[in-house]
Design a protein around this motif. Structure first.
Motif, PDB file in Angstrom:
ATOM      1  N   VAL A 217       0.827  -1.218   0.000  1.00 41.18           N
ATOM      2  CA  VAL A 217       0.000   0.000   0.000  1.00 41.18           C
ATOM      3  C   VAL A 217       0.856   1.260   0.000  1.00 41.18           C
ATOM      4  N   PHE A 218       1.870   1.313   0.849  1.00 41.10           N
ATOM      5  CA  PHE A 218       2.680   2.530   0.954  1.00 41.10           C
ATOM      6  C   PHE A 218       3.749   2.631  -0.144  1.00 41.10           C
ATOM      7  N   SER A 219       3.841   1.597  -0.994  1.00 41.96           N
ATOM      8  CA  SER A 219       4.696   1.701  -2.182  1.00 41.96           C
ATOM      9  C   SER A 219       3.980   2.405  -3.327  1.00 41.96           C
ATOM     10  N   LEU A 220       2.651   2.434  -3.274  1.00 39.47           N
ATOM     11  CA  LEU A 220       1.871   2.959  -4.392  1.00 39.47           C
ATOM     12  C   LEU A 220       2.192   4.418  -4.733  1.00 39.47           C
ATOM     13  N   PRO A 221       2.437   5.304  -3.738  1.00 39.83           N
ATOM     14  CA  PRO A 221       2.772   6.690  -4.114  1.00 39.83           C
ATOM     15  C   PRO A 221       3.988   6.777  -5.025  1.00 39.83           C
ATOM     16  N   LEU A 222       5.013   5.968  -4.767  1.00 43.97           N
ATOM     17  CA  LEU A 222       6.203   6.006  -5.628  1.00 43.97           C
ATOM     18  C   LEU A 222       5.851   5.558  -7.044  1.00 43.97           C
ATOM     19  N   PHE A 223       5.079   4.486  -7.163  1.00 43.49           N
ATOM     20  CA  PHE A 223       4.763   3.965  -8.490  1.00 43.49           C
ATOM     21  C   PHE A 223       3.801   4.868  -9.253  1.00 43.49           C
ATOM     22  N   ARG A 224       3.054   5.688  -8.533  1.00 42.02           N
ATOM     23  CA  ARG A 224       2.154   6.636  -9.201  1.00 42.02           C
ATOM     24  C   ARG A 224       2.868   7.918  -9.598  1.00 42.02           C
ATOM     25  N   ARG A 225       3.832   8.361  -8.794  1.00 40.81           N
ATOM     26  CA  ARG A 225       4.464   9.667  -9.010  1.00 40.81           C
ATOM     27  C   ARG A 225       5.731   9.613  -9.856  1.00 40.81           C
ATOM     28  N   ILE A 226       6.455   8.497  -9.782  1.00 38.84           N
ATOM     29  CA  ILE A 226       7.751   8.415 -10.456  1.00 38.84           C
ATOM     30  C   ILE A 226       7.658   7.411 -11.599  1.00 38.84           C
ATOM     31  N   ASN A 227       7.986   7.874 -12.789  1.00 38.35           N
ATOM     32  CA  ASN A 227       7.889   7.032 -13.980  1.00 38.35           C
ATOM     33  C   ASN A 227       9.257   6.858 -14.630  1.00 38.35           C
ATOM     34  N   ASP A 228       9.420   5.733 -15.278  1.00 37.54           N
ATOM     35  CA  ASP A 228      10.640   5.509 -16.044  1.00 37.54           C
ATOM     36  C   ASP A 228      10.610   6.346 -17.315  1.00 37.54           C
ATOM     37  N   PRO A 229      11.770   6.826 -17.763  1.00 40.04           N
ATOM     38  CA  PRO A 229      11.808   7.569 -19.022  1.00 40.04           C
ATOM     39  C   PRO A 229      11.520   6.654 -20.202  1.00 40.04           C
ATOM     40  N   GLN A 230      11.019   7.232 -21.281  1.00 38.87           N
ATOM     41  CA  GLN A 230      10.743   6.471 -22.491  1.00 38.87           C
ATOM     42  C   GLN A 230      12.028   6.353 -23.305  1.00 38.87           C
ATOM     43  N   LEU A 231      12.686   5.208 -23.207  1.00 41.97           N
ATOM     44  CA  LEU A 231      13.940   4.994 -23.922  1.00 41.97           C
ATOM     45  C   LEU A 231      13.719   4.069 -25.117  1.00 41.97           C
ATOM     46  N   ALA A 232      14.666   4.127 -26.031  1.00 36.22           N
ATOM     47  CA  ALA A 232      14.544   3.349 -27.257  1.00 36.22           C
ATOM     48  C   ALA A 232      15.100   1.938 -27.120  1.00 36.22           C
ATOM     49  N   ASN A 233      15.728   1.641 -25.992  1.00 38.27           N
ATOM     50  CA  ASN A 233      16.349   0.331 -25.813  1.00 38.27           C
ATOM     51  C   ASN A 233      15.290  -0.732 -25.532  1.00 38.27           C
ATOM     52  N   LYS A 234      14.741  -1.294 -26.577  1.00 36.22           N
ATOM     53  CA  LYS A 234      13.722  -2.325 -26.437  1.00 36.22           C
ATOM     54  C   LYS A 234      14.199  -3.599 -27.130  1.00 36.22           C
ATOM     55  N   GLY A 235      13.755  -4.716 -26.600  1.00 34.93           N
ATOM     56  CA  GLY A 235      14.185  -5.974 -27.194  1.00 34.93           C
ATOM     57  C   GLY A 235      13.645  -7.138 -26.391  1.00 34.93           C
ATOM     58  N   LYS A 236      14.180  -8.316 -26.669  1.00 34.14           N
ATOM     59  CA  LYS A 236      13.752  -9.519 -25.984  1.00 34.14           C
ATOM     60  C   LYS A 236      14.526  -9.683 -24.672  1.00 34.14           C
ATOM     61  N   ALA A 237      14.000 -10.550 -23.820  1.00 37.61           N
ATOM     62  CA  ALA A 237      14.579 -10.710 -22.488  1.00 37.61           C
ATOM     63  C   ALA A 237      16.055 -11.107 -22.560  1.00 37.61           C
ATOM     64  N   TRP A 238      16.392 -12.056 -23.439  1.00 38.23           N
ATOM     65  CA  TRP A 238      17.779 -12.516 -23.514  1.00 38.23           C
ATOM     66  C   TRP A 238      18.705 -11.404 -23.985  1.00 38.23           C
ATOM     67  N   GLU A 239      18.166 -10.485 -24.807  1.00 36.28           N
ATOM     68  CA  GLU A 239      18.961  -9.355 -25.273  1.00 36.28           C
ATOM     69  C   GLU A 239      19.259  -8.397 -24.119  1.00 36.28           C
ATOM     70  N   TYR A 240      18.276  -8.230 -23.218  1.00 31.40           N
ATOM     71  CA  TYR A 240      18.494  -7.389 -22.029  1.00 31.40           C
ATOM     72  C   TYR A 240      19.583  -7.983 -21.150  1.00 31.40           C
ATOM     73  N   VAL A 241      19.517  -9.302 -20.954  1.00 31.66           N
ATOM     74  CA  VAL A 241      20.509  -9.966 -20.112  1.00 31.66           C
ATOM     75  C   VAL A 241      21.898  -9.833 -20.725  1.00 31.66           C
ATOM     76  N   LYS A 242      21.984 -10.031 -22.017  1.00 31.32           N
ATOM     77  CA  LYS A 242      23.261  -9.917 -22.712  1.00 31.32           C
ATOM     78  C   LYS A 242      23.822  -8.507 -22.603  1.00 31.32           C
ATOM     79  N   ALA A 243      22.947  -7.510 -22.843  1.00 27.93           N
ATOM     80  CA  ALA A 243      23.382  -6.115 -22.754  1.00 27.93           C
ATOM     81  C   ALA A 243      23.768  -5.759 -21.325  1.00 27.93           C
ATOM     82  N   GLY A 244      22.976  -6.259 -20.348  1.00 26.03           N
ATOM     83  CA  GLY A 244      23.278  -5.982 -18.947  1.00 26.03           C
ATOM     84  C   GLY A 244      24.600  -6.583 -18.517  1.00 26.03           C
ATOM     85  N   ALA A 245      24.863  -7.818 -18.967  1.00 24.64           N
ATOM     86  CA  ALA A 245      26.129  -8.465 -18.638  1.00 24.64           C
ATOM     87  C   ALA A 245      27.297  -7.707 -19.262  1.00 24.64           C
TER      88      ALA A 245
END
Length: 445
Positions: A217-245
């Motif tokens: 319940v008390f986490s909801l204010p953060l999730f309502r007020r703070i948003n992630d920026p719209q970035l172009a880095n989109k892809g499949k899950a394995w691509e995220y893991v590879k890029a993160g590594a």
């Protein structure tokens, strides 16, 4: 948000503009410090600290042994397993979050994992040690990994000049929120008959449900007020893991370009280990010298409620006197606590030391977090917070290990506690070698 600040309000590292001059500029830029976002961020500490007090510190350790059928050893193994999973996850998840720009999204996922695990602990019955262990590990992963992204968001919601005070507000609210729900749950457990419950077990199970609900319940204010920026880095899950590594590998190779940050991290490993050892060994040390369980719980509540105003004051003093000076003062206070703990003989002494811990624990953690946030290279906040989380947890075995070895050799818990002073002494000496202004300039390169 900080990219705009870094281009307009912060001088290039090659310029002669000092960090103090830059901070003065930033104070004239209130648009960079959204009060609603800061407030929402602070409330998350109020939310998840309920897990730290009720599940990790007070209720579940007792329930795990008395109801689920576990032992001190199996509880220790559960804690170790959780710490290992969080340590392994944090740097990679942080790198992925920075690559995708999804820090809030990752925080939301781990918060839900932690809160659901807390509620499910209510289904742990007599002899369900393995179920209890699995749920505790799951909850601690949600708590620990989530904090990696929560800490990283500090850079996104406020300017460097105000991070000490904002970070302190978060820790202060955590002390208050965790303390309030713990007090409610202890009243429920100790007065189970008054509340019409069949026994303490039922009361404890209800307390687990309150933790999960409170967290969500008390986490909801953060999730309502703070948003992630719209970035172009989109892809499949394995691509995220590879890029993160890949980004994580870059972190290791790039550390040599941030010598001040590296020196600070080494100092942090030592004093963090000292603080962590006091936290995890306080109850067992108190028990060894004859302090009753009820007095140990009372001491925990004292730490929580003193920690709230003390941490707020600590943050304001860090703004005025300097974060490094205040961090020094907190570490010196811990040295005094260790020395006094050596001579402690009764519950009153334990209460007094709990009060001293409350004065500096939140402030030292908040200030060290704020200092580190200013040293992080732009665009890599979650990654470097994850890396710090991994390394500090990896080295956190040192304090308990030294405590155990000294206890084995000397057969004295008092001598073992005194040995922990070494970690604060080394941490203070290494901290003296860190040039904070140079570190901030290196982060802008």
């Amino acid at each position: 948000m900080l990219k705009g600040l870094s281009m307009k309000g912060i001088a290039h590292p090659a310029s002669n503009v000092s960090v103090k001059q830059r901070e003065k500029r930033e104070r004239r830029l209130p648009r960079m410090d959204d009060k609603k976002k800061i407030k929402a961020w602070v409330w998350y500490d109020w939310a998840n600290s309920a897990f730290a007090t009720t599940i990790m510190a007070a209720v579940m350790p007792i329930y795990f042994i008395s109801v689920a059928g576990g032992t001190d050893g199996s509880w220790s193994f559960t804690q170790t397993a959780a710490a290992l999973v969080v340590a392994l996850l944090s740097p990679l998840m942080g790198a992925i979050a920075d690559h995708t720009g999804k820090k809030v999204a990752f925080l939301r996922v781990f918060s839900i994992i932690g809160s659901v695990a807390s509620v499910c602990m209510a289904f742990v019955g007599a002899g369900d040690m393995w179920l209890a262990s699995i749920l505790v590990v799951t909850g601690m992963v949600g708590f620990g990994a989530g904090n990696t992204f929560y800490d990283a968001l500090l850079n996104d919601i406020t300017s460097p000049a105000k991070r000490e005070s904002v970070s302190a507000r978060g820790y202060a609210m955590g002390y208050l929120g965790g303390g309030v729900l713990l007090a409610v749950n202890l009243a429920l457990i100790l007065g189970w008959e008054t509340f019409g419950l069949p026994d303490k077990t039922a009361a404890s199970q209800i307390s687990f449900i309150t933790v999960g609900t409170w967290w969500f319940v008390f986490s909801l204010p953060l999730f309502r007020r703070i948003n992630d920026p719209q970035l172009a880095n989109k892809g499949k899950a394995w691509e995220y893991v590879k890029a993160g590594a890949g980004r994580l590998g870059e972190t290791f190779s790039r550390l040599k370009h941030y010598p001040e940050l590296l020196k600070y991290m080494v100092a942090y490993w030592f004093f963090f280990d000292g603080i962590n050892t006091i936290i995890v060994m306080a109850a067992s040390y108190g028990t060894t010298i004859g302090i009753k369980d009820s007095d140990l719980i009372t001491a925990l509540l004292i730490t929580q409620f003193i920690g709230f105003p003390a941490t707020l004051l600590f943050g304001k003093m860090a703004d005025k006197l300097g974060s490094k000076k205040m961090l020094y003062s907190s570490l010196v206070t811990y040295l005094i606590i260790v020395i006094l703990g050596y001579f402690m003989t009764n519950a009153l002494h334990f209460y007094m030391l709990a009060g001293l811990v409350g004065l500096v624990q939140g402030g030292s953690q908040a200030t060290s977090r704020a200092i580190f946030s200013k040293m992080i290279p732009r665009g890599r906040t979650a990654e470097f917070n994850g890396f710090l989380s991994f390394t500090s947890r990896f080295f956190s075995f040192g304090g308990p290990l030294v405590f155990g070895i000294v206890k084995l050799i000397s057969d004295s818990s008092r001598s073992a506690l005194l040995a922990v002073a070494l970690f604060f002494i080394v941490g203070i000496l290494l901290l003296r070698l860190v040039n904070l202004e140079k570190a901030e300039r290196e982060a802008l390169q």
